[in-house]
Design an enzyme around this catalytic site. Structure first.
Site, PDB file in Angstrom:
ATOM      1  N   ARG A 159      -7.780   3.505  13.579  1.00  0.00           N
ATOM      2  CA  ARG A 159      -6.867   4.623  13.835  1.00  0.00           C
ATOM      3  C   ARG A 159      -6.275   4.584  15.233  1.00  0.00           C
ATOM      4  NH1 ARG A 159      -5.783   5.740   8.765  1.00  0.00           N
ATOM      5  NH2 ARG A 159      -7.610   6.429   7.582  1.00  0.00           N
ATOM      6  N   LYS A 174      -4.344  -2.241  10.309  1.00  0.00           N
ATOM      7  CA  LYS A 174      -4.647  -2.315   8.879  1.00  0.00           C
ATOM      8  C   LYS A 174      -4.942  -3.727   8.380  1.00  0.00           C
ATOM      9  CE  LYS A 174      -3.443   1.987   7.531  1.00  0.00           C
ATOM     10  NZ  LYS A 174      -4.284   2.847   6.687  1.00  0.00           N
ATOM     11  N   THR A 204      -9.371  -5.726   3.959  1.00  0.00           N
ATOM     12  CA  THR A 204      -9.215  -4.793   2.845  1.00  0.00           C
ATOM     13  C   THR A 204     -10.226  -5.233   1.794  1.00  0.00           C
ATOM     14  OG1 THR A 204      -6.841  -4.627   3.298  1.00  0.00           O
ATOM     15  CG2 THR A 204      -7.594  -3.824   1.154  1.00  0.00           C
ATOM     16  N   ASP A 229      -9.026   0.464   2.196  1.00  0.00           N
ATOM     17  CA  ASP A 229      -8.054   0.030   3.207  1.00  0.00           C
ATOM     18  C   ASP A 229      -8.619   0.388   4.590  1.00  0.00           C
ATOM     19  OD1 ASP A 229      -5.778  -0.601   4.667  1.00  0.00           O
ATOM     20  OD2 ASP A 229      -4.766   1.275   4.173  1.00  0.00           O
ATOM     21  N   GLU A 273     -10.507   3.949   3.893  1.00  0.00           N
ATOM     22  CA  GLU A 273      -9.602   4.739   3.066  1.00  0.00           C
ATOM     23  C   GLU A 273      -9.981   4.522   1.601  1.00  0.00           C
ATOM     24  OE1 GLU A 273      -5.482   3.998   4.146  1.00  0.00           O
ATOM     25  OE2 GLU A 273      -5.646   5.471   5.774  1.00  0.00           O
ATOM     26  N   GLU A 294      -9.669  12.465   8.169  1.00  0.00           N
ATOM     27  CA  GLU A 294      -9.561  13.819   7.609  1.00  0.00           C
ATOM     28  C   GLU A 294     -10.907  14.547   7.648  1.00  0.00           C
ATOM     29  OE1 GLU A 294      -6.917  13.395   3.822  1.00  0.00           O
ATOM     30  OE2 GLU A 294      -7.685  11.442   4.414  1.00  0.00           O
ATOM     31  N   HIS A 310      -3.460  13.925   1.521  1.00  0.00           N
ATOM     32  CA  HIS A 310      -3.702  13.024   2.637  1.00  0.00           C
ATOM     33  C   HIS A 310      -2.496  13.012   3.579  1.00  0.00           C
ATOM     34  CE1 HIS A 310      -5.057   9.464   4.838  1.00  0.00           C
ATOM     35  NE2 HIS A 310      -3.893   8.890   4.594  1.00  0.00           N
ATOM     36  N   GLN A 363      -3.570   2.025  15.182  1.00  0.00           N
ATOM     37  CA  GLN A 363      -2.500   2.514  14.303  1.00  0.00           C
ATOM     38  C   GLN A 363      -1.635   3.552  15.015  1.00  0.00           C
ATOM     39  OE1 GLN A 363      -4.144   4.210  10.694  1.00  0.00           O
ATOM     40  NE2 GLN A 363      -2.141   4.698   9.832  1.00  0.00           N
ATOM     41  N   ASP A 416       0.839  -1.193   0.000  1.00  0.00           N
ATOM     42  CA  ASP A 416       0.000   0.000   0.000  1.00  0.00           C
ATOM     43  C   ASP A 416       0.876   1.246   0.000  1.00  0.00           C
ATOM     44  OD1 ASP A 416      -2.391   1.335  -0.098  1.00  0.00           O
ATOM     45  OD2 ASP A 416      -2.736   1.270   2.072  1.00  0.00           O
ATOM     46  N   GLU A 466      -9.234   4.318  -1.992  1.00  0.00           N
ATOM     47  CA  GLU A 466      -8.002   4.072  -2.752  1.00  0.00           C
ATOM     48  C   GLU A 466      -8.312   3.417  -4.088  1.00  0.00           C
ATOM     49  OE1 GLU A 466      -4.667   2.411  -0.758  1.00  0.00           O
ATOM     50  OE2 GLU A 466      -5.301   3.092   1.242  1.00  0.00           O
TER      51      GLU A 466
HETATM   52 CA    CA Z   1      -3.917   3.024   2.959  1.00  0.00          CA
END
Ligand code: CA
Length: 438
Positions: free
Chosen positions: A247, A263, A267, A243, A209, A383, A144, A250, A137, A211
């Site tokens: 948080r 993570k 996915t 993804d 996420e 975000e 971002h 993480q 990834d 992506e």
């Molecule tokens: Ca990612």
């Protein structure tokens, strides 16, 4: 990689639904998936989307309608993963695309015959399109990276390597699932604000996420690099990728080695892979702001500068359990575009292999969260809610992070004047409650 007769906007298909305005899968698209009839024990095999149908490539192969090299490609597409087809490279995919385009256009002589080889997408279930050996990834949106970096390091949001290296980490392939994936809220360690010791339990800051997934086609031998001018010849096509990210886990675990349990629990990818050929009309020049360092020579080429960027519209929507129960559609949370990425597909592929790392057919690269420059273009809740400090309004609820029952839906499409719009379908996934702890 050039526009050819398969992109001709005047082409129509004998499958009427492919000719409807706004259809994701007109004859100019022709993406690949692995499918079977839902609820059956049929083997999964390759299929091509056309309108609201799937052309069964194993059934098509048995009719021996195409020239030998395209029949060889159809044999590979008849397998339960597309890896062998992907490994045959871009030329094989392009030749098969040409044959499929001819067989599906309005005047095709084989139309009556191929009616029997169509399956309604609504009657199908999908598997992962490839056996994904390795998953990497990237982190290719500077917007971002800057916004998230500012939350972690207000004085130093963007680390100095960002403008020089396509940053990435090696992810986990075993937990990648196809659209429709459901997963339990992960449990793990988090460090509450101000605490000195961590607590163990379900994640409280679960996120998505937005992506793009990049499937590798022909690989490279270990010890060899992929020159930038060849990079896209090693790419089979693109899909959507979510993804999912915890948080709180993480933030506690990421130093010093990067993402791990925050993570690797799930996915989600879309079932359809849109080929690089189909995307040829939607390319844009690549340029760096003059104040930024220019890419090192191994990441630079005339082709990247001329057309390295992809103009691909992206959006993410959320449907809560409450909204589902009341028949409300998913609510759009953000819209963005792949064109805002700081690094191109070719640069990511070339950088990945420059040290001799071998990429293999079916390997998956994630673009990284594709946030755009505006706050409304952010590709994650981290975000959109400013680190969980602001609420997003849903019809009868609010969100800072994902709740149990939330379904996140990603969509993408490409459109440009003078060309027919093509779409990627959807990648959806649903959060289930955490498993009971013993
Ligand atoms: Ca990612």
């Amino acid at each position: 990689m050039t526009v050819n007769e398969t992109h001709d906007p005047s082409l129509r298909s004998w499958i009427d639904s492919a000719n409807l305005p706004g259809c994701d899968f007109p004859i100019q698209n022709l993406p690949f998936a692995e499918f079977r009839r839902a609820g059956s024990d049929e083997p999964y095999r390759g299929g091509v989307a056309i309108g609201d149908r799937i052309l069964d490539l194993a059934a098509l192969r048995s009719r021996s309608l195409f020239e030998p090299s395209a029949q060889d490609a159809l044999a590979a597409c008849s397998e339960p993963t597309l890896n062998r087809f992907m490994s045959m490279g871009r030329d094989a995919a392009s030749r098969l695309r040409g044959c499929l385009s001819a067989a599906l256009r309005s005047e095709a002589a084989c139309a009556a015959t191929l009616q029997a080889d169509l399956v309604a997408q609504a009657d199908a279930e999908f598997a992962l399109p490839a056996s994904i050996g390795d998953y990497t990834d990237f982190y290719s949106s500077i917007h971002h990276a800057t916004t998230v970096g500012r939350q972690l390091r207000p004085d130093n949001p963007l680390l100095p390597n960002y403008r020089w290296i396509p940053i990435a980490y090696h992810g986990r392939s075993s937990s990648i699932g196809v659209s429709g994936q459901q997963f339990h809220r992960p449990v793990g360690q988090r460090l509450p604000k101000g605490a000195l010791t961590p607590v163990f339990g379900p994640s409280r800051r679960l996120d998505f996420e937005l992506e793009v997934g990049i499937f590798i086609g022909a690989g490279n031998a270990i010890g060899t690099a992929i020159p930038i001018q060849d990079a896209e010849r090693h790419v089979f096509g693109l899909c959507l990728l979510n993804d999912w990210s915890a948080r709180d886990f993480q933030g506690w675990e990421y130093q010093p080695l990067g993402p791990f349990l925050g993570k690797n629990f799930a996915t989600t990818v879309s079932p359809w892979i849109v080929t690089m050929d189909a995307l040829a009309p939607f390319r844009l020049p690549f340029a760096r702001p003059s104040a930024d360092p220019q890419p090192l020579p191994y990441l630079d080429s005339p082709a990247v500068r001329a057309a390295g960027v992809l103009d691909m519209h992206l959006e993410v929507a959320l449907q809560s359990a409450h909204m589902r129960a009341h028949g409300l559609p998913p609510q759009r949370l953000a819209a963005s575009n792949f064109r805002h990425a700081y690094w191109t597909i070719a640069q990511m592929v070339t950088h990945h292999a420059v040290n001799g790392c071998n990429l293999r057919a079916g390997d998956l690269l994630g673009s990284g969260t594709l946030s755009g420059p505006l706050p409304t273009e952010a590709g994650s809740l981290l975000e959109l809610t400013a680190g969980g400090t602001q609420e997003i309004a849903l019809p009868a609820e609010t969100r800072r992070f994902l709740e149990d029952g939330d379904c996140v839906v990603l969509r993408a499409w490409c459109e440009r004047a003078g060309h027919v719009r093509i779409g990627f379908g959807t990648a959806s996934g649903t959060v289930l409650p955490a498993r009971e702890l013993d």
